[in-house]
Design a protein around this motif. Structure first.
Motif, PDB file in Angstrom:
ATOM      1  N   VAL A  83       0.919  -0.899  -0.401  1.00  0.00           N
ATOM      2  CA  VAL A  83      -0.154  -0.204  -0.350  1.00  0.00           C
ATOM      3  C   VAL A  83       0.551   1.307  -0.142  1.00  0.00           C
ATOM      4  O   VAL A  83       0.509   2.598  -1.010  1.00  0.00           O
ATOM      5  CB  VAL A  83      -1.016   0.346   0.857  1.00  0.00           C
ATOM      6  N   HIS A  84       1.812   1.612   0.794  1.00  0.00           N
ATOM      7  CA  HIS A  84       2.897   2.227   0.953  1.00  0.00           C
ATOM      8  C   HIS A  84       3.597   2.824   0.049  1.00  0.00           C
ATOM      9  O   HIS A  84       2.935   3.459  -0.639  1.00  0.00           O
ATOM     10  CB  HIS A  84       3.858   2.023   2.059  1.00  0.00           C
ATOM     11  N   ALA A  85       4.082   1.267  -1.215  1.00  0.00           N
ATOM     12  CA  ALA A  85       4.722   1.762  -2.026  1.00  0.00           C
ATOM     13  C   ALA A  85       4.051   1.676  -3.256  1.00  0.00           C
ATOM     14  O   ALA A  85       4.074   3.313  -3.994  1.00  0.00           O
ATOM     15  CB  ALA A  85       5.291  -0.090  -2.739  1.00  0.00           C
ATOM     16  N   ALA A  86       2.600   1.552  -3.568  1.00  0.00           N
ATOM     17  CA  ALA A  86       1.149   1.795  -4.193  1.00  0.00           C
ATOM     18  C   ALA A  86       1.004   3.558  -4.218  1.00  0.00           C
ATOM     19  O   ALA A  86       1.199   3.654  -4.855  1.00  0.00           O
ATOM     20  CB  ALA A  86       0.182   1.259  -4.610  1.00  0.00           C
ATOM     21  N   ASP A 118      -9.390   6.930  -5.087  1.00  0.00           N
ATOM     22  CA  ASP A 118      -9.694   6.730  -6.762  1.00  0.00           C
ATOM     23  C   ASP A 118      -8.717   5.874  -7.232  1.00  0.00           C
ATOM     24  O   ASP A 118      -9.500   4.445  -8.150  1.00  0.00           O
ATOM     25  CB  ASP A 118     -10.386   7.791  -7.388  1.00  0.00           C
ATOM     26  N   ALA A 119      -7.834   6.241  -7.249  1.00  0.00           N
ATOM     27  CA  ALA A 119      -7.482   5.108  -7.979  1.00  0.00           C
ATOM     28  C   ALA A 119      -6.588   4.126  -7.385  1.00  0.00           C
ATOM     29  O   ALA A 119      -6.491   3.046  -8.131  1.00  0.00           O
ATOM     30  CB  ALA A 119      -5.936   6.657  -8.714  1.00  0.00           C
ATOM     31  N   LEU A 120      -6.438   4.281  -6.269  1.00  0.00           N
ATOM     32  CA  LEU A 120      -6.140   3.205  -5.244  1.00  0.00           C
ATOM     33  C   LEU A 120      -6.816   1.990  -4.884  1.00  0.00           C
ATOM     34  O   LEU A 120      -6.810   1.420  -4.578  1.00  0.00           O
ATOM     35  CB  LEU A 120      -5.038   3.478  -4.325  1.00  0.00           C
ATOM     36  N   LYS A 121      -8.089   2.493  -4.786  1.00  0.00           N
ATOM     37  CA  LYS A 121      -9.685   2.036  -4.409  1.00  0.00           C
ATOM     38  C   LYS A 121      -9.506   1.451  -2.730  1.00  0.00           C
ATOM     39  O   LYS A 121      -9.695   0.515  -2.460  1.00  0.00           O
ATOM     40  CB  LYS A 121      -9.744   0.079  -5.173  1.00  0.00           C
ATOM     41  N   VAL A 122      -8.946   2.037  -2.011  1.00  0.00           N
ATOM     42  CA  VAL A 122      -8.601   2.317  -0.886  1.00  0.00           C
ATOM     43  C   VAL A 122      -9.022   3.210  -0.486  1.00  0.00           C
ATOM     44  O   VAL A 122      -9.260   4.645  -0.256  1.00  0.00           O
ATOM     45  CB  VAL A 122      -7.035   2.311  -0.919  1.00  0.00           C
ATOM     46  N   PRO A 123     -10.282   2.848   1.000  1.00  0.00           N
ATOM     47  CA  PRO A 123     -10.959   4.177   1.561  1.00  0.00           C
ATOM     48  C   PRO A 123      -9.908   4.972   1.867  1.00  0.00           C
ATOM     49  O   PRO A 123      -8.820   4.858   2.220  1.00  0.00           O
ATOM     50  CB  PRO A 123     -11.664   3.473   2.858  1.00  0.00           C
TER      51      PRO A 123
END
Length: 812
Positions: A652-655, A673-678
């Protein structure tokens, strides 16, 4: 009382053949055996008893024997003594002591007691001298005794009964003060008794200089007015008088008991309290014998030695010795019982204190006091939310070791630690802490890790089932009376630390499942292919839990080895790939459920993963990969204008940071939106890059790359959430339980569809037969199943009536 007897004898005076008349013989004998004052003849001029030698008294006795009057001599003597005691001696003695109210100083009160007993000695001496004559005459058969028992016992009993029939209120206070002062002087003269054997000569001298600089430590008087010598003389005189009439123990016992008990308590506390590493019993016993019993010998033996003492005196001293030894053990045991929590905490350094306590318990029978005290200490100092689970387990392990040393039958451990075991069952992280301790050898000092490494472990699948399994019948020992009759003594004694910890829950499956979760966490958290330590731990656990139970863990470690081999094979084919990708390939059926999170990886990473998958499918025909993008590690090298950072972070940190290669500024919503993470989770993850000085937030919810380090803003700190360091890759316990219950529900629906209705017990039995198999599935007990079915009834997914469950008609 003598006068009527003399008149009666005068009536037959002329019939005696002897030269000494009957009247003269009686006058000589009566005045020789009793004080003239007791006969009312002090002024008659007949002389005193000291004027007659024993031969003259014998001649008078012969005359009385001739007339057959020798049988009344003893009875007459006792009557004269009783009347003299009642009328004169006792009254004078107590009247003398009532002057105490006028005595202001202790020295005056001591002199008063001395004078009172000197006067008593003067009054009783003629009777005691005559008692010796009478006893010798009785033994020679010249006169007859009266009633059963010896004449001496009758005289002593009469003196005690008459003299101390009623006492003044302050008598015991006077006696206590007198013996306390005598003992203090003795202590002062024997400095090792006062200061303890452990005090050096220099310390002793300095203590004396400070205490005795202005006043005497023995009598508490000013140095120039010290009366220690006088007090010792008075003490010896009073003891002599009491000893001569056999009243020494009767009068002084309470005072001596109080003094010696207080001194023993003070000495034991001063020498031993808080000191657990050394044994003190032998030292205390030697001190008691050489100092305390020595003073008692001075009191009870007077100037005689122990060998020359009378049997009665030696018996008295022996009784005191036994009593004081018992009290010493009791005081020491009481102190150690109060400190037992600390002793257990410090074990094994405190082993010597436990061995002393064990000896004391065998002699004082204070087991019940120990059980009650230690249970209370554990509940108040250990079993509350303020203590970490790891600390509770650590102290429980120390208790197992320490109480096994104290009580090899382990009954004390069983009774005292039952509340600890119940409390640990209420803690959610108990199993995890135990398993972590079993497999943690970070410094080689873990108690549980050392226990697991024992060469000859006790398997949890077998054990003693009865006391009949003992190899040598002579080794059998009965359990203490407070042992649980429902448990075999041999099984209790054979239980080791790991067995006792596992038995908290009564099931090995909980620990095996927790170890699987912990093992998976370690593998995925460190993402290392080196598993030497884990293989060692697994082999040790197999000795405890059995190979069949640990099969799934073996497969997990095999997956790691296979992954390393597959990675090497794939990288040999393509060594110039832009992104070096290593995979940890897991056999999904054998691993615990993994945490599920959404994460959209950058295109270059997805491309590398697709390439890896194709090569794997080529290598392993008919098999493919299902990637978990949120799990793993990424080694990054971040090049900025003025610096280069090398970090190992999560995917996650790398992305997140790779998105900033496209543009240097992103809003929080755009990244989400780009990573699909809340958004909430994303903000927590970005905090790492803020702390590393790579990103800054300006304005709010907008993040920009810091190409050049801004030194004037170095003091600004960003706190990282604690879960960044220890996020588990495994699904939570609640998620796993929900998944398991859902599987149970599927089976329950099938049962009720086929059999229409079933009671709770039958449903549980069928689930146990068909569902609860293998270490993947956790068991569900009757109570959990009932709560689950009641919830389904409330949700209208089941109907309950007549003690059976059935599906609603709409579901059939």
């Amino acid at each position: 009382p003598g006068m009527p007897a003399m008149s009666a004898m005068a009536a037959v005076e002329g019939s005696g053949p002897r030269s000494l008349s009957l009247s003269a013989a009686w006058n000589r004998l009566s005045s020789g055996l009793t004080p003239l004052s007791a006969l009312g003849l002090a002024a008659s001029g007949l002389g005193s008893g000291d004027d007659f030698a024993e031969d003259e008294l014998l001649a008078a006795l012969e005359t009385l024997r001739h007339y057959g009057l020798n049988s009344v001599v003893v009875e007459w003597f006792l009557e004269v003594l009783q009347i003299d005691l009642q009328r004169n001696i006792a009254a004078e003695f107590w009247d003398f002591l009532t002057q105490r109210e006028n005595m202001v100083t202790e020295q005056q009160r001591s002199k008063l007691l001395y004078d009172a007993f000197s006067m008593l000695d003067q009054s009783l001496t003629p009777y005691l001298r005559s008692l010796k004559y009478l006893e010798s005459w009785i033994e020679a058969g010249m006169i007859n005794s009266v009633g059963p028992g010896t004449l001496k016992d009758k005289v002593y009993t009469m003196i005690k009964a008459v003299l101390f029939f009623s006492t003044i209120q302050s008598f015991q206070e006077i006696i206590h003060e007198f013996y306390t002062r005598a003992f203090n002087i003795y202590v002062h003269q024997d400095r090792t008794l006062r200061n303890g054997d452990s005090m050096s000569d220099e310390d002793d001298e300095s203590a004396i200089d400070e205490v005795e600089l202005l006043s005497c430590a023995g009598c508490s008087a000013v140095k120039e007015q010290c009366w220690c010598a006088t007090a010792v003389e008075q003490f010896a005189k009073v003891n002599h008088v009491l000893h001569s009439v056999n009243l020494l123990e009767r009068i002084s016992a309470d005072a001596i008991t109080t003094i010696l008990h207080k001194m023993i308590e003070e000495h034991v506390g001063r020498l031993c309290r808080g000191e657990y590493e050394n044994s003190f019993l032998s030292q205390l016993e030697e001190w008691l014998e050489s100092k305390v019993i020595c003073w008692l010998s001075m009191v009870f033996l007077q100037k005689a030695s122990i060998k020359s003492a009378s049997p009665q005196t030696s018996s008295t001293l022996q009784r005191w010795r036994i009593h004081l030894q018992f009290f010493l053990y009791q005081v020491y045991a009481n102190m150690r019982i109060e400190e037992l929590f600390s002793i257990i905490r410090d074990f094994p350094e405190s082993k010597a204190a436990l061995q002393d306590l064990k000896v004391c318990l065998e002699r004082t029978n204070q087991r019940q006091q120990l059980l009650s005290s230690l249970k209370t200490a554990l509940e108040t100092r250990l079993l509350h939310p303020g203590v970490n689970t790891a600390d509770v387990i650590t102290l429980y392990i120390s208790a197992i070791k320490a109480l096994r040393e104290l009580d090899p039958s382990m009954v004390i451990l069983e009774v005292v630690c039952e509340p600890v075991r119940k409390y640990l069952r209420t803690r959610d992280d108990t199993v995890r802490q135990i398993v972590a301790g079993l497999t943690d050898d970070s410094e080689g000092s873990s108690d549980l890790a050392n226990e697991l490494s024992k060469a000859d472990p006790i398997t949890l699948e077998h054990g003693h089932d009865s006391d009949d399994d003992i190899s040598d019948p002579e080794d059998w020992l009965p359990d203490p009376v407070d042992a649980d009759p429902g448990k075999f003594g041999s099984k209790r004694r054979s239980s080791d630390i790991i067995t006792l910890l596992v038995s908290i829950y009564g099931s090995k499956e909980l620990f095996i499942n927790e170890y699987r979760t912990l093992l998976a966490d370690r593998i995925l958290h460190h993402f290392s292919y080196i598993t030497c330590r884990e293989i060692r731990n697994l082999e040790l656990l197999k000795l405890r839990f059995g190979e069949a139970q640990m099969h799934f863990c073996e497969v997990m470690l095999k997956d790691v080895a296979d992954s390393r081999r597959i990675n090497s094979h794939i990288h040999e084919e393509d060594q110039e790939a832009p992104l070096h990708l290593n995979a940890m390939i897991l056999s999904g059926e054998f691993w615990p459920p993994l945490k599920e999170e959404k994460l959209e990886l950058p295109p270059e990473v997805k491309e590398a993963m697709d390439t890896y998958t194709k090569k794997y499918e080529k290598l392993k025909a008919m098999r493919s990969l299902n990637w978990k993008p949120h799990l793993g590690n990424a080694d990054l090298e971040i090049e900025l204008t003025d610096r280069t950072l090398s970090l190992s972070v999560s995917p996650v940190h790398a992305a997140i940071i790779m998105q900033f290669q496209q543009k240097s500024t992103w809003t929080l919503d755009e990244l989400s939106d780009a990573l699909k993470v809340p958004v909430i989770a994303l903000r927590r993850k970005i905090a790492l890059w803020q702390q590393q000085g790579v990103l800054k937030e300006d304005p709010t919810d907008t993040f920009t790359v810091i190409e050049e380090e801004q030194k004037d803003q170095q003091e600004k700190m960003v706190l990282i959430d604690s879960d960044e360091e220890g996020d588990s890759a495994m699904a939570s316990q609640a998620d796993q339980k929900e998944e398991e219950l859902q599987l149970f529900w599927t089976y329950i629906q099938g049962m009720l569809t086929n059999l229409e209705s079933l009671p709770l017990e039958r449903i549980h039995t069928m689930l146990k037969m068909f569902v609860m198999t293998g270490p993947v599935m956790a068991e569900i007990d009757m109570q959990e199943l009932q709560l689950f079915l009641q919830k389904k009834v409330k949700d209208h997914q089941l109907v309950y009536s007549g003690g059976v469950y059935r599906l609603p008609k709409s579901n059939c």
